[in-house]
Design a protein around this motif. Structure first.
Motif, PDB file in Angstrom:
ATOM      1  N   VAL A  79     -56.680 -17.629   0.061  1.00 43.96           N
ATOM      2  CA  VAL A  79     -57.821 -18.446  -0.343  1.00 43.96           C
ATOM      3  C   VAL A  79     -58.660 -17.693  -1.369  1.00 43.96           C
ATOM      4  CG1 VAL A  79     -59.992 -19.491   0.454  1.00 43.96           C
ATOM      5  CG2 VAL A  79     -57.916 -19.708   1.833  1.00 43.96           C
ATOM      6  N   LEU A  80     -59.089 -18.415  -2.405  1.00 42.12           N
ATOM      7  CA  LEU A  80     -60.076 -17.889  -3.346  1.00 42.12           C
ATOM      8  C   LEU A  80     -61.421 -18.482  -2.956  1.00 42.12           C
ATOM      9  CD1 LEU A  80     -60.897 -16.310  -5.872  1.00 42.12           C
ATOM     10  CD2 LEU A  80     -60.342 -18.346  -7.216  1.00 42.12           C
ATOM     11  N   LEU A  81     -62.359 -17.621  -2.619  1.00 41.20           N
ATOM     12  CA  LEU A  81     -63.712 -18.019  -2.239  1.00 41.20           C
ATOM     13  C   LEU A  81     -64.632 -17.808  -3.431  1.00 41.20           C
ATOM     14  CD1 LEU A  81     -65.913 -18.750  -0.127  1.00 41.20           C
ATOM     15  CD2 LEU A  81     -65.992 -16.294   0.431  1.00 41.20           C
ATOM     16  N   VAL A  82     -65.253 -18.883  -3.913  1.00 39.83           N
ATOM     17  CA  VAL A  82     -66.163 -18.805  -5.058  1.00 39.83           C
ATOM     18  C   VAL A  82     -67.568 -19.114  -4.551  1.00 39.83           C
ATOM     19  CG1 VAL A  82     -66.636 -19.588  -7.409  1.00 39.83           C
ATOM     20  CG2 VAL A  82     -64.286 -19.698  -6.502  1.00 39.83           C
ATOM     21  N   GLU A  83     -68.386 -18.072  -4.494  1.00 43.35           N
ATOM     22  CA  GLU A  83     -69.722 -18.207  -3.898  1.00 43.35           C
ATOM     23  C   GLU A  83     -70.640 -17.174  -4.528  1.00 43.35           C
ATOM     24  OE1 GLU A  83     -72.878 -19.048  -2.348  1.00 43.35           O
ATOM     25  OE2 GLU A  83     -71.371 -20.208  -1.272  1.00 43.35           O
TER      26      GLU A  83
ATOM     27  N   GLU B 156     -55.906 -14.616   4.143  1.00 40.29           N
ATOM     28  CA  GLU B 156     -56.141 -13.605   3.115  1.00 40.29           C
ATOM     29  C   GLU B 156     -57.155 -14.181   2.135  1.00 40.29           C
ATOM     30  OE1 GLU B 156     -53.670 -11.636  -0.568  1.00 40.29           O
ATOM     31  OE2 GLU B 156     -52.557 -12.200   1.234  1.00 40.29           O
ATOM     32  N   VAL B 157     -58.249 -13.470   1.908  1.00 41.24           N
ATOM     33  CA  VAL B 157     -59.326 -14.004   1.062  1.00 41.24           C
ATOM     34  C   VAL B 157     -59.610 -13.071  -0.104  1.00 41.24           C
ATOM     35  CG1 VAL B 157     -61.134 -13.029   2.539  1.00 41.24           C
ATOM     36  CG2 VAL B 157     -61.675 -14.924   1.052  1.00 41.24           C
ATOM     37  N   GLU B 158     -59.748 -13.673  -1.280  1.00 42.42           N
ATOM     38  CA  GLU B 158     -60.235 -12.983  -2.462  1.00 42.42           C
ATOM     39  C   GLU B 158     -61.503 -13.701  -2.876  1.00 42.42           C
ATOM     40  OE1 GLU B 158     -57.502 -12.005  -5.581  1.00 42.42           O
ATOM     41  OE2 GLU B 158     -55.841 -11.899  -4.161  1.00 42.42           O
ATOM     42  N   GLU B 159     -62.428 -12.971  -3.495  1.00 43.19           N
ATOM     43  CA  GLU B 159     -63.738 -13.535  -3.791  1.00 43.19           C
ATOM     44  C   GLU B 159     -64.074 -13.487  -5.271  1.00 43.19           C
ATOM     45  OE1 GLU B 159     -66.694 -11.695  -1.261  1.00 43.19           O
ATOM     46  OE2 GLU B 159     -65.224 -11.550   0.355  1.00 43.19           O
ATOM     47  N   ALA B 160     -64.826 -14.492  -5.696  1.00 39.78           N
ATOM     48  CA  ALA B 160     -65.404 -14.540  -7.039  1.00 39.78           C
ATOM     49  C   ALA B 160     -66.853 -14.956  -6.868  1.00 39.78           C
ATOM     50  CB  ALA B 160     -64.653 -15.533  -7.913  1.00 39.78           C
ATOM     51  N   GLU B 161     -67.748 -14.334  -7.647  1.00 42.04           N
ATOM     52  CA  GLU B 161     -69.172 -14.632  -7.514  1.00 42.04           C
ATOM     53  C   GLU B 161     -69.621 -15.826  -8.345  1.00 42.04           C
ATOM     54  OE1 GLU B 161     -71.929 -11.373  -7.716  1.00 42.04           O
ATOM     55  OE2 GLU B 161     -70.454 -10.006  -6.849  1.00 42.04           O
ATOM     56  N   ASN B 162     -68.756 -16.318  -9.225  1.00 49.16           N
ATOM     57  CA  ASN B 162     -69.127 -17.459 -10.061  1.00 49.16           C
ATOM     58  C   ASN B 162     -67.868 -18.134 -10.594  1.00 49.16           C
ATOM     59  OD1 ASN B 162     -68.388 -16.106 -12.663  1.00 49.16           O
ATOM     60  ND2 ASN B 162     -70.022 -14.738 -12.011  1.00 49.16           N
TER      61      ASN B 162
ATOM     62  N   PRO C 252     -73.868 -19.980 -11.433  1.00 51.81           N
ATOM     63  CA  PRO C 252     -74.912 -19.662 -12.399  1.00 51.81           C
ATOM     64  C   PRO C 252     -74.435 -19.213 -13.772  1.00 51.81           C
ATOM     65  CG  PRO C 252     -74.834 -18.035 -10.639  1.00 51.81           C
ATOM     66  CD  PRO C 252     -73.915 -19.148 -10.243  1.00 51.81           C
ATOM     67  N   ILE C 253     -73.351 -18.490 -13.857  1.00 53.82           N
ATOM     68  CA  ILE C 253     -72.898 -18.033 -15.168  1.00 53.82           C
ATOM     69  C   ILE C 253     -72.360 -19.198 -15.988  1.00 53.82           C
ATOM     70  CG2 ILE C 253     -71.108 -16.643 -16.305  1.00 53.82           C
ATOM     71  CD1 ILE C 253     -71.691 -14.469 -14.305  1.00 53.82           C
ATOM     72  N   MET C 254     -71.856 -20.224 -15.297  1.00 52.62           N
ATOM     73  CA  MET C 254     -71.269 -21.332 -16.022  1.00 52.62           C
ATOM     74  C   MET C 254     -72.282 -22.396 -16.413  1.00 52.62           C
ATOM     75  SD  MET C 254     -67.604 -21.775 -14.255  1.00 52.62           S
ATOM     76  CE  MET C 254     -66.824 -22.379 -15.742  1.00 52.62           C
ATOM     77  N   ASP C 255     -73.362 -22.561 -15.615  1.00 49.66           N
ATOM     78  CA  ASP C 255     -74.244 -23.672 -15.953  1.00 49.66           C
ATOM     79  C   ASP C 255     -75.621 -23.236 -16.455  1.00 49.66           C
ATOM     80  OD1 ASP C 255     -75.212 -24.858 -12.604  1.00 49.66           O
ATOM     81  OD2 ASP C 255     -75.620 -22.990 -13.611  1.00 49.66           O
ATOM     82  N   GLY C 256     -76.261 -22.290 -15.816  1.00 56.53           N
ATOM     83  CA  GLY C 256     -77.573 -21.829 -16.256  1.00 56.53           C
ATOM     84  C   GLY C 256     -78.693 -22.819 -16.017  1.00 56.53           C
TER      85      GLY C 256
ATOM     86  N   MET D  71     -67.795 -29.868 -12.464  1.00 52.57           N
ATOM     87  CA  MET D  71     -66.758 -30.566 -13.221  1.00 52.57           C
ATOM     88  C   MET D  71     -66.121 -29.625 -14.240  1.00 52.57           C
ATOM     89  SD  MET D  71     -68.578 -34.270 -13.805  1.00 52.57           S
ATOM     90  CE  MET D  71     -67.292 -34.897 -14.845  1.00 52.57           C
ATOM     91  N   GLN D  72     -66.947 -28.834 -14.923  1.00 53.97           N
ATOM     92  CA  GLN D  72     -66.438 -27.896 -15.918  1.00 53.97           C
ATOM     93  C   GLN D  72     -65.529 -26.872 -15.246  1.00 53.97           C
ATOM     94  OE1 GLN D  72     -69.416 -25.407 -17.699  1.00 53.97           O
ATOM     95  NE2 GLN D  72     -68.025 -24.635 -19.271  1.00 53.97           N
ATOM     96  N   ALA D  73     -65.945 -26.336 -14.125  1.00 56.32           N
ATOM     97  CA  ALA D  73     -65.133 -25.347 -13.422  1.00 56.32           C
ATOM     98  C   ALA D  73     -63.821 -25.966 -12.960  1.00 56.32           C
ATOM     99  CB  ALA D  73     -65.896 -24.772 -12.240  1.00 56.32           C
ATOM    100  N   ALA D  74     -63.891 -27.176 -12.402  1.00 53.02           N
ATOM    101  CA  ALA D  74     -62.669 -27.841 -11.945  1.00 53.02           C
ATOM    102  C   ALA D  74     -61.709 -28.071 -13.113  1.00 53.02           C
ATOM    103  CB  ALA D  74     -63.002 -29.167 -11.263  1.00 53.02           C
ATOM    104  N   ARG D  75     -62.238 -28.510 -14.258  1.00 51.49           N
ATOM    105  CA  ARG D  75     -61.386 -28.714 -15.434  1.00 51.49           C
ATOM    106  C   ARG D  75     -60.772 -27.405 -15.902  1.00 51.49           C
ATOM    107  NH1 ARG D  75     -65.248 -32.552 -16.834  1.00 51.49           N
ATOM    108  NH2 ARG D  75     -66.373 -31.372 -18.156  1.00 51.49           N
ATOM    109  N   GLN D  76     -61.575 -26.330 -15.920  1.00 49.41           N
ATOM    110  CA  GLN D  76     -61.053 -25.029 -16.353  1.00 49.41           C
ATOM    111  C   GLN D  76     -60.007 -24.515 -15.378  1.00 49.41           C
ATOM    112  OE1 GLN D  76     -64.584 -22.637 -16.946  1.00 49.41           O
ATOM    113  NE2 GLN D  76     -64.489 -22.994 -19.147  1.00 49.41           N
ATOM    114  N   ILE D  77     -60.237 -24.708 -14.099  1.00 43.36           N
ATOM    115  CA  ILE D  77     -59.252 -24.289 -13.104  1.00 43.36           C
ATOM    116  C   ILE D  77     -57.969 -25.073 -13.288  1.00 43.36           C
ATOM    117  CG2 ILE D  77     -58.704 -24.380 -10.632  1.00 43.36           C
ATOM    118  CD1 ILE D  77     -61.691 -23.581 -10.152  1.00 43.36           C
TER     119      ILE D  77
END
Length: 137
Positions: free
Chosen positions: A8-12, A31-37, A66-70, A82-88
């Motif tokens: 799992v990728l956890l984005v939080e 098994e978890v990997e993390e991303a902060e944004n 926060p890094i993606m939207d501001g 939506m932007q993150a989902a499209r990029q993913i």
């Protein structure tokens, strides 16, 4: 028969929410990997695809990136999701995306491209339901 370990990728962006989700995921043997944004999540996904590491089985993401939207408004958050989902999706990944948020508008997440929604906090029961829904239990 050996069971494959779920990845799992956890984005939080909030540390306390990462701590809670990490504990629940690890207790379930995930098994978890993390991303902060969202930007870091996309980078990790690209690295996995390019490195031949295979895709994650599931992506759990908060709506706040926060890094993606501001921005702080609800509308900007949905646009960021939506932007993150499209990029993913642009990385070629078809992994299920589940929004885990304290927000009470699951329809906004689904409309933004998430496959499902679960209210915070992530619990053992909620995780079990999510894993079963996507055939990962």
């Amino acid at each position: 028969m050996d069971r494959r370990r779920v990845r799992v990728l956890l984005v939080e962006d909030e540390e306390i929410h990462r701590v809670v989700a990490r504990a629940v995921l690890r207790a379930a043997g995930v098994e978890v990997e993390e991303a902060e944004n969202g930007a870091e999540a996309v980078r990790r996904l690209r690295e996995h695809v390019a490195g031949g590491g295979g895709a994650y089985d599931l992506i759990l993401t908060d709506k706040q990136m926060p890094i993606m939207d501001g921005h702080e408004s609800g509308r900007a958050d949905v646009r960021a999701c939506m932007q993150a989902a499209r990029q993913i999706r642009a990385t070629g990944v078809t992994t299920p995306i589940v929004a885990v948020s304290s927000d009470s508008l699951p329809s906004a997440f689904i409309a933004a491209g998430a496959n499902d929604f679960a209210p915070k906090p992530l619990t053992k029961e909620k995780l079990g339901h999510i894993l079963a829904k996507f055939g990962l239990a």
